[in-house]
Scaffold this motif. Sequence first.
Motif, short mmCIF file in Angstrom:
data_model
loop_
_atom_site.label_atom_id
_atom_site.label_comp_id
_atom_site.label_asym_id
_atom_site.label_seq_id
_atom_site.Cartn_x
_atom_site.Cartn_y
_atom_site.Cartn_z
N ARG A 273 0.81 -1.21 0.00
CA ARG A 273 0.00 0.00 0.00
C ARG A 273 0.85 1.27 0.00
NH1 ARG A 273 -4.00 -2.71 4.42
NH2 ARG A 273 -5.19 -3.99 2.95
N LEU A 274 2.10 1.14 -0.45
CA LEU A 274 2.96 2.32 -0.54
C LEU A 274 2.39 3.34 -1.51
CD1 LEU A 274 5.65 3.75 0.17
CD2 LEU A 274 6.68 2.52 -1.76
N GLY A 275 1.93 2.87 -2.66
CA GLY A 275 1.35 3.78 -3.65
C GLY A 275 0.13 4.49 -3.12
N GLN A 276 -0.67 3.80 -2.32
CA GLN A 276 -1.84 4.43 -1.72
C GLN A 276 -1.42 5.54 -0.77
OE1 GLN A 276 -4.14 1.95 0.96
NE2 GLN A 276 -6.04 3.01 0.44
N ALA A 277 -0.34 5.33 -0.02
CA ALA A 277 0.15 6.38 0.87
C ALA A 277 0.53 7.62 0.08
CB ALA A 277 1.35 5.88 1.68
N ALA A 278 1.19 7.43 -1.06
CA ALA A 278 1.57 8.57 -1.89
C ALA A 278 0.34 9.31 -2.41
CB ALA A 278 2.44 8.10 -3.05
N GLU A 279 -0.65 8.57 -2.87
CA GLU A 279 -1.87 9.20 -3.38
C GLU A 279 -2.58 9.99 -2.29
OE1 GLU A 279 -4.24 6.09 -4.97
OE2 GLU A 279 -2.84 5.60 -6.60
N LEU A 280 -2.66 9.41 -1.10
CA LEU A 280 -3.35 10.09 0.00
C LEU A 280 -2.59 11.33 0.47
CD1 LEU A 280 -4.45 6.96 2.07
CD2 LEU A 280 -5.94 8.48 0.74
N ALA A 281 -1.26 11.26 0.44
CA ALA A 281 -0.47 12.44 0.81
C ALA A 281 -0.68 13.58 -0.17
CB ALA A 281 1.01 12.07 0.89
N LEU A 282 -0.75 13.26 -1.45
CA LEU A 282 -1.02 14.28 -2.46
C LEU A 282 -2.42 14.87 -2.25
CD1 LEU A 282 0.55 12.62 -5.61
CD2 LEU A 282 1.25 14.78 -4.58
N ARG A 283 -3.38 14.02 -1.93
CA ARG A 283 -4.73 14.51 -1.68
C ARG A 283 -4.74 15.44 -0.46
NH1 ARG A 283 -9.09 9.94 -0.87
NH2 ARG A 283 -8.15 9.36 -2.89
N ASP A 284 -3.98 15.06 0.57
CA ASP A 284 -3.91 15.90 1.77
C ASP A 284 -3.31 17.27 1.44
OD1 ASP A 284 -3.99 16.48 4.59
OD2 ASP A 284 -1.85 16.04 4.69
N ALA A 285 -2.37 17.29 0.49
CA ALA A 285 -1.73 18.55 0.09
C ALA A 285 -2.58 19.34 -0.91
CB ALA A 285 -0.36 18.26 -0.52
N GLY A 286 -3.65 18.72 -1.42
CA GLY A 286 -4.47 19.39 -2.42
C GLY A 286 -3.80 19.47 -3.77
N LEU A 287 -2.95 18.47 -4.08
CA LEU A 287 -2.19 18.47 -5.33
C LEU A 287 -2.46 17.20 -6.12
CD1 LEU A 287 1.25 19.68 -3.91
CD2 LEU A 287 -0.44 21.07 -5.15
N SER A 288 -2.13 17.24 -7.40
CA SER A 288 -2.24 16.06 -8.26
C SER A 288 -0.85 15.55 -8.60
CB SER A 288 -3.00 16.40 -9.54
OG SER A 288 -2.35 17.47 -10.23
N ALA A 289 -0.78 14.36 -9.12
CA ALA A 289 0.51 13.73 -9.41
C ALA A 289 1.32 14.54 -10.41
CB ALA A 289 0.29 12.31 -9.94
N ASP A 290 0.66 15.18 -11.37
CA ASP A 290 1.42 15.93 -12.38
C ASP A 290 2.04 17.21 -11.83
OD1 ASP A 290 -0.82 17.52 -12.11
OD2 ASP A 290 -1.48 17.31 -14.19
N GLN A 291 1.78 17.53 -10.57
CA GLN A 291 2.40 18.70 -9.95
C GLN A 291 3.66 18.35 -9.15
OE1 GLN A 291 -1.63 19.91 -8.30
NE2 GLN A 291 -0.77 21.95 -8.66
N VAL A 292 3.99 17.08 -9.08
CA VAL A 292 5.19 16.64 -8.37
C VAL A 292 6.40 16.75 -9.29
CG1 VAL A 292 6.34 14.68 -7.25
CG2 VAL A 292 3.92 15.11 -6.83
N ASP A 293 7.45 17.38 -8.81
CA ASP A 293 8.64 17.62 -9.63
C ASP A 293 9.77 16.63 -9.35
OD1 ASP A 293 7.60 20.04 -10.88
OD2 ASP A 293 7.80 20.93 -8.89
N VAL A 294 9.76 16.00 -8.18
CA VAL A 294 10.83 15.06 -7.84
C VAL A 294 10.34 14.15 -6.73
CG1 VAL A 294 11.88 16.66 -6.14
CG2 VAL A 294 13.27 14.83 -7.16
N VAL A 295 10.82 12.91 -6.74
CA VAL A 295 10.49 11.93 -5.70
C VAL A 295 11.78 11.51 -5.01
CG1 VAL A 295 9.60 9.62 -5.20
CG2 VAL A 295 8.45 11.07 -6.91
N PHE A 296 11.78 11.56 -3.69
CA PHE A 296 12.86 11.01 -2.88
C PHE A 296 12.39 9.62 -2.43
CE2 PHE A 296 14.01 15.30 -3.17
CZ PHE A 296 15.38 15.41 -2.89
#
Length: 405
Positions: A273-296
């Motif tokens: 469920r790692l991917g789900q965590a990423a999706e939920l974090a973006l939702r919490d930030a009010g952002l979509s995946a295409d607004q992410v510029d880099v992943v650590f």
Amino acid sequence: MTERAVVTGIGVAAPNGLTVKAWWDAVLRGESGIRRLSRFDPARYPARLAGEVLDFVDTEHIPGRLLPQTDRMTRLALAVAQEAIEDSGVEPAQLPEYGAGVVTASSAGGFEFGQRELQALWSKGGQYVSAYQSFAWFYAVNTGQISIRHQLRGPSGVLVTEQAGGLDAVAQARRRLRRGAGLMVTGGVDSAICPWGWTAHLAGGRLSPSEDPARAYLPFSADATGEVVGEGGALLVLENASAARERGARVYGSFAGYAATFDPAPGSGGASRLGQAAELALRDAGLSADQVDVVFADAAGDRDADRTEARALAELFGPYGVPVTAPKTMTGRLSAGGASLDLAAALLALHEQVVPPTVNVTEPADDCPLDLVTGRARRLPLRTALVLARGRGGFNAAAVLCSAG
């Protein structure tokens, strides 16, 4: 609208640099701190490499009265907290008495201190065991010692989720700000590089047997053979944006989104469920995946775990859809300190518009379709970073950071 939490101070102790400047300069140079263990003779062990903080002299950072009662982990944490608080420009004595607190992450507590006292117990008897053993080993000791030293008497706590803890602790600190705290010192600093701790690391079955520092920890590579353990981490000063603005503080960026998930039990057939965590974090930030510029990335260094993470990122962003980096290849995995060090790296990356490299990995494996930043740092326009972390036992965490601009 809920006010965003911002980072106004950073402190770091890492195998490739003590202090933020020394570490970040080394990171941008691609300079690794992984080498053969020096704290004890590793010849008898199947894994002999680690990321050690070699340039830390205890007496230069810790008052003499604290030396008998602290583990190395706590001494590192106290030095890192001092740097973070000084970097923030805040004067703890001028804060409301219960307005500032501490939340840290831990994975093992003061292992080296505990080993020494247990050796005394077994070889000499109970009268030779230090009274400080009652707390020096404890998971919450870093929180307590930082709180006492800086008179931070507000809400405090500790999170124990291994590598994910560095994100979970900052998220808990953000909750405390939303409930009325004025300032929080948060993150994780860890160390269990002693024979007792090393035995525990080996029992996990994830350490690379390689004796070549350039080949031992190769996340997302077809040649990955496991991980390398390190020590250290980062602590952050977290404040509400309005409070930071009111006192004219420099802001590195905001902790804009966070989520945590838990994987199904091994053997149950359930998916990560790692991917789900990423999706939920973006939702919490009010952002979509295409607004992410880099992943650590979490970057386990295990072929199966790397494939799982790469698959989650490809599903979220598309194959090769976003630059991905793992600067922890220069430090090893720092247990509870690892994710908070990634937060520090992401904040500085946003601040300076540069993505640090994933050293030693030449290219990702075919089954890891990632735009992995390798070789040298990559300059890019950056506004948003996603940080991922996984802890032993099924913990997943994701955090979204946004630039101050």
